[in-house]
Write a protein that holds these residues in place. Structure first.
Motif, mmCIF file in Angstrom:
data_model
loop_
_atom_site.group_PDB
_atom_site.id
_atom_site.type_symbol
_atom_site.label_atom_id
_atom_site.label_comp_id
_atom_site.label_asym_id
_atom_site.label_seq_id
_atom_site.Cartn_x
_atom_site.Cartn_y
_atom_site.Cartn_z
ATOM 1 N N ASP A 127 81.881 79.756 -7.828
ATOM 2 C CA ASP A 127 80.672 78.933 -7.853
ATOM 3 C C ASP A 127 80.529 78.075 -6.597
ATOM 4 O OD1 ASP A 127 80.053 79.965 -10.298
ATOM 5 O OD2 ASP A 127 80.851 78.266 -11.441
ATOM 6 N N GLY A 128 81.606 77.569 -6.073
ATOM 7 C CA GLY A 128 81.550 76.686 -4.923
ATOM 8 C C GLY A 128 81.398 77.402 -3.593
ATOM 9 N N VAL A 129 81.582 78.710 -3.576
ATOM 10 C CA VAL A 129 81.508 79.461 -2.329
ATOM 11 C C VAL A 129 80.104 79.389 -1.747
ATOM 12 C CG1 VAL A 129 81.753 81.743 -1.287
ATOM 13 C CG2 VAL A 129 83.406 80.969 -2.975
ATOM 14 N N GLY A 130 79.080 79.497 -2.569
ATOM 15 C CA GLY A 130 77.699 79.432 -2.100
ATOM 16 C C GLY A 130 77.378 78.093 -1.474
ATOM 17 N N VAL A 131 77.885 77.030 -2.047
ATOM 18 C CA VAL A 131 77.646 75.687 -1.519
ATOM 19 C C VAL A 131 78.288 75.546 -0.139
ATOM 20 C CG1 VAL A 131 78.081 73.242 -1.885
ATOM 21 C CG2 VAL A 131 77.473 74.689 -3.819
ATOM 22 N N VAL A 132 79.494 76.046 0.009
ATOM 23 C CA VAL A 132 80.200 75.970 1.290
ATOM 24 C C VAL A 132 79.441 76.760 2.349
ATOM 25 C CG1 VAL A 132 82.329 76.580 2.504
ATOM 26 C CG2 VAL A 132 82.438 75.579 0.227
ATOM 27 N N GLU A 133 78.928 77.925 1.997
ATOM 28 C CA GLU A 133 78.169 78.740 2.946
ATOM 29 C C GLU A 133 76.916 78.010 3.402
ATOM 30 O OE1 GLU A 133 77.453 82.328 0.850
ATOM 31 O OE2 GLU A 133 79.450 83.128 1.197
ATOM 32 N N VAL A 134 76.202 77.397 2.483
ATOM 33 C CA VAL A 134 74.983 76.671 2.832
ATOM 34 C C VAL A 134 75.315 75.496 3.751
ATOM 35 C CG1 VAL A 134 73.128 75.233 1.904
ATOM 36 C CG2 VAL A 134 73.713 77.376 0.771
ATOM 37 N N ILE A 135 76.370 74.781 3.468
ATOM 38 C CA ILE A 135 76.768 73.644 4.301
ATOM 39 C C ILE A 135 77.138 74.118 5.707
ATOM 40 C CG2 ILE A 135 78.553 71.875 4.620
ATOM 41 C CD1 ILE A 135 78.503 71.510 1.564
ATOM 42 N N LEU A 136 77.865 75.209 5.815
ATOM 43 C CA LEU A 136 78.234 75.727 7.132
ATOM 44 C C LEU A 136 77.010 76.166 7.925
ATOM 45 C CD1 LEU A 136 81.464 77.768 6.322
ATOM 46 C CD2 LEU A 136 81.285 75.631 7.597
ATOM 47 N N ILE A 137 76.060 76.807 7.272
ATOM 48 C CA ILE A 137 74.826 77.218 7.945
ATOM 49 C C ILE A 137 74.063 76.001 8.444
ATOM 50 C CG2 ILE A 137 72.556 78.276 7.568
ATOM 51 C CD1 ILE A 137 74.010 80.273 5.694
ATOM 52 N N LEU A 138 73.973 74.961 7.626
ATOM 53 C CA LEU A 138 73.285 73.735 8.041
ATOM 54 C C LEU A 138 73.980 73.080 9.227
ATOM 55 C CD1 LEU A 138 72.326 72.144 4.613
ATOM 56 C CD2 LEU A 138 70.785 73.103 6.330
ATOM 57 N N VAL A 139 75.295 73.062 9.227
ATOM 58 C CA VAL A 139 76.038 72.463 10.338
ATOM 59 C C VAL A 139 75.761 73.231 11.633
ATOM 60 C CG1 VAL A 139 78.370 72.131 11.266
ATOM 61 C CG2 VAL A 139 77.832 71.429 8.930
#
Length: 55
Positions: free
Chosen positions: A12-24
């Motif tokens: 479940d948390g993998v998607g959140v991490v991906e979105v945060i990395l893309i934003l960074v």
């Protein structure tokens, strides 16, 4: 032991991490190319203003 396997299988948390990395990455690119982006946007608005006055 079974709870540990369930925890490791949960994604479940993998998607959140991906979105945060893309934003960074996007924020970093904006900071690096800020001046070029400002010039580009200003040129686009000047063109829109000029063309809209012709109509």
């Amino acid at each position: 032991m079974e709870k540990w396997k369930e925890f490791m299988a949960e994604e479940d948390g993998v998607g959140v991490v991906e979105v945060i990395l893309i934003l960074v990455v996007l924020i970093g690119l904006v900071l690096i190319f800020k001046e070029q982006l400002t010039v580009l946007v200003n040129n686009i608005f000047k063109t829109i203003t000029t063309e809209s006055q012709r109509v």
